[in-house]
Design a protein around this motif. Structure first.
Motif, PDB file in Angstrom:
ATOM      1  N   GLY A 382      48.866  42.202  57.211  1.00 23.94           N
ATOM      2  CA  GLY A 382      48.424  42.870  58.344  1.00 23.94           C
ATOM      3  C   GLY A 382      47.662  41.939  59.459  1.00 23.94           C
ATOM      4  O   GLY A 382      47.991  40.563  59.294  1.00 23.94           O
ATOM      5  N   ALA A 383      46.909  42.304  59.983  1.00 25.74           N
ATOM      6  CA  ALA A 383      46.012  41.352  60.835  1.00 25.74           C
ATOM      7  C   ALA A 383      44.428  41.969  60.921  1.00 25.74           C
ATOM      8  O   ALA A 383      44.267  43.192  60.894  1.00 25.74           O
ATOM      9  CB  ALA A 383      46.589  41.332  62.200  1.00 25.74           C
ATOM     10  N   PHE A 384      43.552  41.082  61.270  1.00 23.04           N
ATOM     11  CA  PHE A 384      41.959  41.565  61.774  1.00 23.04           C
ATOM     12  C   PHE A 384      41.348  40.557  62.186  1.00 23.04           C
ATOM     13  O   PHE A 384      41.848  39.566  62.557  1.00 23.04           O
ATOM     14  CB  PHE A 384      41.367  42.021  60.289  1.00 23.04           C
ATOM     15  N   SER A 385      40.347  40.929  62.891  1.00 22.91           N
ATOM     16  CA  SER A 385      39.366  39.901  63.488  1.00 22.91           C
ATOM     17  C   SER A 385      38.016  40.241  62.658  1.00 22.91           C
ATOM     18  O   SER A 385      37.340  41.609  62.806  1.00 22.91           O
ATOM     19  CB  SER A 385      39.027  40.556  64.756  1.00 22.91           C
ATOM     20  N   ALA A 386      37.507  39.243  61.756  1.00 26.17           N
ATOM     21  CA  ALA A 386      36.360  39.418  61.047  1.00 26.17           C
ATOM     22  C   ALA A 386      35.243  38.665  62.187  1.00 26.17           C
ATOM     23  O   ALA A 386      35.032  38.005  62.736  1.00 26.17           O
ATOM     24  CB  ALA A 386      36.302  38.689  59.871  1.00 26.17           C
ATOM     25  N   SER A 387      34.238  39.729  62.273  1.00 29.80           N
ATOM     26  CA  SER A 387      32.928  39.508  63.244  1.00 29.80           C
ATOM     27  C   SER A 387      32.107  38.273  62.728  1.00 29.80           C
ATOM     28  O   SER A 387      31.599  37.560  63.634  1.00 29.80           O
ATOM     29  CB  SER A 387      32.210  40.694  63.595  1.00 29.80           C
ATOM     30  N   THR A 388      32.106  38.125  61.344  1.00 28.68           N
ATOM     31  CA  THR A 388      31.218  37.414  60.613  1.00 28.68           C
ATOM     32  C   THR A 388      30.052  37.780  61.073  1.00 28.68           C
ATOM     33  O   THR A 388      29.392  38.683  60.989  1.00 28.68           O
ATOM     34  CB  THR A 388      31.613  35.802  60.883  1.00 28.68           C
TER      35      THR A 388
END
Length: 622
Positions: A382-388
């Motif tokens: 899949g895919a994601f954006s990790a905000s950290t």
């Protein structure tokens, strides 16, 4: 998908050098694919910086507990003293969030790597111990008299945090004693978190024997076959998925049952009545709002998915679509590989057409190796954006395969990234956005990219293909996610009556799939176990309605943008910069939108309906 510092899920494997940075993706079939460089977080897993933050983080957590535990009512009488505590707590949250993000991203790069898995597990255990030391803080803050806290919040250094305190107050009815909260937190390491990790590592290690392929494929590559123009390959991919899922279904049934029971125990102790109440609270959204959304979508099934898939079956020359044909490309659809540089230009150009600042922020991800794009063995699907954390920057994970849908996914995840970047000034406590609004920027980014491509397309066949692809994406985002939400509700409600067999879960899945997708879809043997691979069911129960919330919201927002709503761009950026500091009603008020009004949802759904109307009018194209 978006990940918060304290609640990230796994992230699979990238090559890293001695410094822990992502190695160059190299020139391949899709161009020079980037691999992220995690050295902005830490140089390497065994670096002194990691050791120092783990040690100093533990020391600071103990100091805060020893200094303040049992004393917060008195501390709160001095606004300046309480402000000092909250700022120290926030600084520690950023440090611990950085550690958790790094371990999670490193693990997501390659979940099959035992060294990464160990590092992830070790860091998670240590962070759990630190957060356990800090449990007293939020519990004691909620025991402070309202009048005392209200007076303290008038202090200029503390008033900024009032939205955080307001949200904390909403948790009060569901909080337990510190001793029980400590037990819940510590036991999660061997309970829900352990099962989450078991699911991730099992799923990333699965191999699928696809007829016609020389070597077994991983999950991502096999799922990709479901949109192949060759019907035989779609069928082969579906059958391979079914076989492997069936071979492992006992494990997935056990994980599902155990996590559902774990949630029931937690809900019962905390006093949540409905199976989704805890998610609604976390999302800062009222149950009637979600109920209105779900009802609007389910009522629209015949006008949306049922009608579209009947139309698509005609295009493909079938009476009914086989379940593996649902995402098949149109026969006349021009199939081409979109190389990475072109995908980058597409998204940045679309973003820049809306607001140059938006494109400038998104460009940072390409220029600074904040994206991990190649498909690799062991990498999280899949895919994601990790905000950290606000002191660093977001990271985006992709599994890029050169398809138009991958370009839309890139636009989606960069929307998250832009949102997370803009909200970082709110700090660790107020930057995280509730899921209901967290999908706004991502879906809006997709819409900008789609509309730009559509406006530049003059060939009728290409236009039809673009419209059909976007319609399917919207159906997957709205109809399918609400169907997932309904499936979760029924599984969790049934689990309260006792353990569920695989057949029972399969029956729930199939009934809801038939209801949502409609009579134009023919389900074959093997599809009944496709619930097994959906990670949201495992990691974030009831997360999925946020996608439908975001899509309908964006349809309404985009309509205002097209109508040249006064100050739209400025209002939009203000909404993203606010992070989690405002309720959804406050966020939408400047646009004249109200999510409590059923017509709000119907307006969003009518956008999808209008696109299907246009496609029906193009029946003779192609």
């Amino acid at each position: 998908m978006t990940l918060t510092p304290r609640a990230h899920s796994a992230i699979p494997g990238f090559k890293f050098n001695a410094a822990g940075a992502g190695a160059s993706g190299g020139q391949g079939e899709f161009g020079d694919l980037p691999e992220w460089d995690l050295s902005d977080l830490y140089p390497s897993p065994d670096s002194d910086a990691v050791k120092t933050d783990l040690e100093e983080g533990a020391t600071e957590a103990r100091r805060l507990k020893e200094t303040y535990a049992g004393k917060l009512h008195d501390v709160a009488k001095d606004g300046a003293a309480l402000a000092t505590l909250i700022k120290d707590y926030e600084a520690l949250a950023d440090r611990l969030g950085r550690l958790g993000s790094y371990a999670g991203l490193l693990y997501a790069s390659n979940q099959a790597d035992p060294e990464r898995a160990k590092f992830y597990g070790d860091v998670s255990e240590k962070l759990t111990a630190m957060w356990t030391d800090l449990l007293f803080l939020e519990l004691e803050l909620n025991q402070i008299d309202e009048a005392v806290l209200d007076a303290a919040l008038k202090h200029p250094e503390l008033s900024f945090y009032k939205p955080w305190f307001d949200d904390l107050r909403k948790e009060k009815p569901y909080q337990l004693s510190e001793e029980v909260e400590r037990l819940f937190t510590e036991k999660s390491q061997t309970g829900s978190r352990a099962l989450n990790r078991l699911f991730d590592e099992t799923m990333s290690s699965l191999k699928f024997d696809v007829e016609g392929e020389e070597e077994p494929l991983g999950l991502e590559a096999t799922l990709n076959l479901m949109s192949n123009p060759d019907g035989a390959k779609r069928k082969a991919g579906s059958q391979a998925l079914s076989k492997t899922f069936k071979d492992n279904v006992r494990l997935f049934t056990l994980v599902t049952n155990t996590l559902a029971k774990d949630k029931e125990i937690s809900d019962r102790w905390r006093g949540f009545k409905d199976v989704a109440d805890s998610r609604h609270l976390a999302n800062r959204v009222e149950a009637p709002v979600v109920d209105a959304l779900a009802k609007s979508v389910t009522d629209a099934y015949p006008r949306l998915s049922h009608r579209y898939y009947a139309l698509k079956a005609k295009w493909l020359g079938m009476d009914k679509l086989n379940h593996w044909d649902r995402n098949a490309p149109l026969p006349e659809k021009p199939e081409r590989v979109i190389e990475w540089p072109e995908a980058q230009e597409m998204v940045l150009s679309a973003y820049g057409g809306f607001a140059p600042e938006m494109a400038d922020i998104a460009k940072k991800f390409f220029d600074n190796d904040w994206i991990d794009a190649p498909v690799r063995a062991g990498k999280a699907p899949g895919a994601f954006s990790a905000s950290t954390v606000p002191s660093a920057h977001p990271y985006v994970l992709m599994n890029y395969l050169g398809k138009p849908r991958d370009v839309m996914t890139l636009a989606h995840e960069l929307g998250h990234g832009v949102h997370q970047w803009l909200a970082r000034d709110m700090g660790p406590l107020l930057a995280p956005t509730p899921l209901t609004l967290a999908e706004t920027a991502s879906v809006f980014g997709e819409m900008l990219t789609f509309r730009k491509l559509l406006a530049e397309t003059t060939d009728p066949k290409e236009r039809k293909a673009l419209l059909a692809g976007k319609t399917e994406d919207m159906l997957n985002t709205v109809v399918r996610q609400i169907a997932f939400y309904t499936f979760e509700r029924k599984v969790h409600e049934a689990r309260r009556e006792g353990e569920l067999t695989t057949d029972q879960i399969n029956e729930i899945w199939m009934a809801i799939q038939a209801e949502s997708l409609g009579p134009a879809i023919k389900f074959h043997d093997g599809y009944e176990v496709f619930w097994t691979y959906i990670p949201h069911f495992i990691h974030s129960p009831f997360y999925v309605y946020a996608y439908a919330f975001g899509d309908c919201l964006v349809n309404s927002l985009y309509g205002l943008y097209q109508e040249a709503h006064p100050g739209f761009v400025e209002k939009y950026f203000d909404m993203l910069k606010a992070g989690g500091s405002k309720h959804h009603s406050e966020m939408l008020s400047p646009f004249g939108l109200d999510a409590r009004d059923p017509e709000f949802w119907n307006k969003g759904l009518k956008v999808i309906e209008g696109m299907i109307d246009e496609l029906e009018g193009m029946e003779n194209v192609g």
